[in-house]
Design an enzyme around this catalytic site. Structure first.
Site, short mmCIF file in Angstrom:
data_model
loop_
_atom_site.label_atom_id
_atom_site.label_comp_id
_atom_site.label_asym_id
_atom_site.label_seq_id
_atom_site.Cartn_x
_atom_site.Cartn_y
_atom_site.Cartn_z
CG HIS A 117 -7.45 -15.41 -4.96
ND1 HIS A 117 -6.90 -16.35 -5.97
CD2 HIS A 117 -8.84 -15.06 -5.21
CE1 HIS A 117 -7.87 -16.34 -7.10
NE2 HIS A 117 -9.03 -15.79 -6.57
CG ASP A 118 -10.51 -18.68 -4.66
OD1 ASP A 118 -10.89 -17.57 -4.26
OD2 ASP A 118 -10.36 -19.02 -5.85
CG ASP A 122 -8.18 -13.40 -12.09
OD1 ASP A 122 -9.17 -14.08 -12.68
OD2 ASP A 122 -7.68 -13.57 -11.04
CG ASP A 132 -6.02 3.40 0.38
OD1 ASP A 132 -5.04 2.54 0.44
OD2 ASP A 132 -6.77 3.59 -0.63
CG ASN A 182 -2.98 5.35 -1.52
OD1 ASN A 182 -2.91 4.37 -0.90
ND2 ASN A 182 -4.06 5.90 -2.05
CG ASP A 237 -1.52 1.23 -3.70
OD1 ASP A 237 -0.29 1.05 -4.07
OD2 ASP A 237 -1.92 2.10 -2.56
CD GLU A 295 -11.21 -20.65 -10.28
OE1 GLU A 295 -11.02 -21.01 -9.23
OE2 GLU A 295 -12.04 -19.87 -10.91
CG ASP A 336 -1.74 1.19 1.30
OD1 ASP A 336 -1.86 1.99 0.58
OD2 ASP A 336 -2.13 1.42 2.49
CG ASP A 348 -13.00 -16.02 -11.77
OD1 ASP A 348 -12.31 -16.30 -10.92
OD2 ASP A 348 -14.29 -16.10 -11.84
C1 GLC Z 1 -13.01 -17.74 -8.65
C2 GLC Z 1 -12.12 -16.87 -7.93
C3 GLC Z 1 -12.59 -16.66 -6.65
C4 GLC Z 1 -14.02 -15.94 -6.96
C5 GLC Z 1 -14.76 -16.78 -7.77
C6 GLC Z 1 -16.17 -15.95 -8.35
O1 GLC Z 1 -13.03 -19.07 -8.03
O2 GLC Z 1 -10.88 -17.52 -7.95
O3 GLC Z 1 -11.91 -15.84 -5.91
O4 GLC Z 1 -14.76 -15.71 -5.75
O5 GLC Z 1 -14.05 -17.32 -9.01
O6 GLC Z 1 -15.49 -14.98 -9.28
CA CA Z 2 -3.58 2.01 -1.22
#
Ligand code: GLC
Ligand code: CA
Length: 557
Positions: free
Chosen positions: A331-332, A109, A36, A34, A40, A258, A32, A210
């Site tokens: 991230h999932d 993505d 907040d 700035n 970013d 995915e 980050d 995705d």
């Molecule tokens: C994919 C992404 C996930 C998101 C889902 C809906 O599984 O990796 O983070 O919540 O799609 O877009």
């Molecule tokens: Ca920021």
């Protein structure tokens, strides 16, 4: 054996992405600038030298598009705009250009199963049954005062949402703020292809696509049976083939899908010689702990055999067709150390072992931010600590199923997607150096010991990842580690994962002890030089120490 070996050369295609290592950045939690509290685009630019030092070639950027952030950017309200909190389109262009100077490519993505309900397409669609964009989404009449059928969304609850303006329901595979696009409509498809092309012109090198196996619906209002929306339905081939021909195949891109629901025998059409994508993310090896219906609160007991089988089934296939997308985290997913290693064994040694095991398989390795530092799951003390909408819905489902608050919290904490989304731990300063403001999600309290500054410590995990990357890219083993055949060894061993990579010139073996105890190693081939190991004195007395792993050259294989 000999006949098998002769097939080796077949899978060498020499694509740039076969020789690359990808690093996933979750922009919200990276850096980050700035203050907040939200990471970013300038933050990513600022940390490019760190990524260059690590040695990666490609950044997979989780969504930075304009979005109301119901699902942290996976709900897009403008495909050609950048979310204010991340920066501007100029920042994005600067990131692409600066990354290029560091020899790093960017893949975006691509979220095209659904948009945000705040996307202009949807606001047009929902207000008027006769609007030309009405059919860009999926609308149905209810059955009396009930939804059209019993389908359940991935995040829980009906996948139909009533819209009073036109007295119909729209469909959403994920949250109700993520209405599904109607891929049966040719204009919608063309709009998507144009958008993809626009990003390619901007200089992105590909896409992580995705939830793409959800774009084909097998809609029926016949039954009322309650079932989760199904992925990979009959007829999806035609849709994916067109998507691939109209956009991806015109360029030299890395595309990684995915793709839940794709079975092994379907892999060739997805990622074979003329497949729709370069590679795809499989789920079996990371979702071993999920309940039958995908629930987080009824975890399944799994053994190392399940993990071994999940890996080797597809790896053996990649000897002939397709290409792997190698990963343990994103991230999932919760952090891999907490999933695969027992609590008492979590540390740098076991983290190196995990890294070695997946990184040297056949395919393109992906590192998720912080994985190279050994970041772990965080601690949640109440349901209010969760930000992730899936965690909250799973918690509610667990409560409805009769778990106590404590039980529900424990179960969801173990699986929560927020585990991977806590801020990147840069140093020992406040908030782990991520931000001088209040981070949108609290930093994991272990940042004092686990942070990027610790990469300078002797034998750090970061250094080890650097070595793995260099071995794949710039060593005498690069060729065999990239294109060599995969052969599983010691398949029936309950504690060890072992495999060989062989290309007719060299043979190397990876041997990894997944248990927190000494195990005997009875290896069927003659080993030569130790190429890499996570113990200073590897393989003492033909035994593997707790979580010991080793990369060996084989003689006379
Ligand atoms: C994919 C992404 C996930 C998101 C889902 C809906 O599984 O990796 O983070 O919540 O799609 O877009
Ligand atoms: Ca920021």
């Amino acid at each position: 054996m000999i006949i098998e070996k002769e097939k080796t050369a077949l899978s060498v295609r020499n694509k740039w992405w076969e020789q690359s290592v990808v690093y996933q950045v979750y922009p919200r939690s990276f850096y980050d600038t700035n203050h907040d509290g939200i990471g970013d685009l300038q933050g990513i630019i600022r940390k490019l030298d760190y990524l260059q030092e690590l040695g990666i070639d490609v950044i997979w950027l989780s969504p930075v598009y304009a979005s109301p952030m119901d699902d942290n950017g996976y709900d897009i309200s403008d495909y050609q705009g950048i979310a204010d909190e991340f920066g501007t389109m100029e920042d994005m262009e600067e990131l692409i250009a600066e990354a290029k100077r560091c020899n790093i490519k960017i893949i975006m993505d691509l979220v095209v199963n659904h948009t945000s309900d705040e996307h202009q397409w949807f606001t047009a669609s929902k207000t008027d049954k006769l609007h030309p964009q009405r059919d860009w989404y999926i609308w149905q009449n209810g059955k009396e005062d009930k939804p059209p059928n019993g389908w359940q969304s991935v995040f829980g609850g009906s996948c139909w949402e009533y819209e009073p303006i036109t007295n119909q329901y729209y469909m959403h595979t994920f949250s109700k703020k993520q209405p599904d696009l109607n891929w049966e409509n040719p204009r919608l498809r063309q709009a998507i292809y144009d958008m993809i092309d626009w990003w390619i012109q901007k200089g992105v090198a590909g896409f992580r696509v995705d939830a793409i196996t959800f774009i084909k619906k097998s809609f029926s209002t016949a039954g009322d049976e309650v079932d989760i929306v199904k992925a990979n339905q009959h007829g999806i081939d035609t849709v994916l083939e067109e998507l691939s021909k109209q956009s991806f195949q015109k360029h030299d891109l890395l595309t990684v899908a995915e793709a839940p629901g794709v079975t092994l025998d379907q892999l060739p059409s997805y990622i074979g010689e003329n497949g729709y994508f370069s590679m795809l993310f499989e789920f079996d090896h990371v979702d071993l702990d999920l309940g039958q219906d995908g629930s987080w609160y009824k975890p399944r007991n799994w053994s190392l055999f399940d993990f071994k089988k999940a890996i080797s089934d597809s790896q053996h296939l990649f000897n002939y067709q397709g290409w792997g997308a190698l990963y343990l985290e994103n991230h999932d997913q919760p952090r891999s150390l907490n999933k695969f290693i027992e609590p008492a064994g979590i540390g740098i040694t076991s983290a190196k072992m995990l890294a070695t095991t997946y990184f040297l398989l056949k395919g393109t390795p992906f590192i998720y931010q912080g994985q190279e530092l050994g970041m772990t799951n965080t601690i949640f003390t109440s349901v209010n600590d969760f930000n992730d909408l899936a965690s909250i819905e799973q918690y509610d489902a667990a409560m409805k199923a009769g778990l106590t608050e404590q039980q529900a919290l424990k179960a969801i904490a173990h699986r929560s997607r927020d585990n991977a989304r806590t801020p990147m731990q840069w140093d020992q300063s406040e908030n782990g150096g991520f931000s001088k403001g209040t981070p949108w999600l609290p930093t994991n309290s272990n940042f004092l010991s686990i942070n990027a500054e610790s990469r300078y410590a002797p034998d750090s995990l970061f250094t080890y990842y650097q070595q793995l990357i260099q071995l794949r890219k710039n060593s005498e083993y690069a060729e065999v580690l990239t294109y060599g055949r995969y052969e599983e060894v010691l398949a029936s061993h309950p504690d060890i994962i072992a495999y060989i990579r062989w290309d007719g010139k060299k043979a190397v073996a990876v041997v990894a002890n997944f248990k927190n105890k000494i195990v005997e190693l009875d290896f069927p081939y003659i080993w030569g030089k130790v190429i890499l190991a996570n113990y200073a004195q590897p393989l003492m007395n033909d035994e593997l120490q707790p979580y010991e792993c080793i990369l060996l050259e084989l003689i006379n294989y």
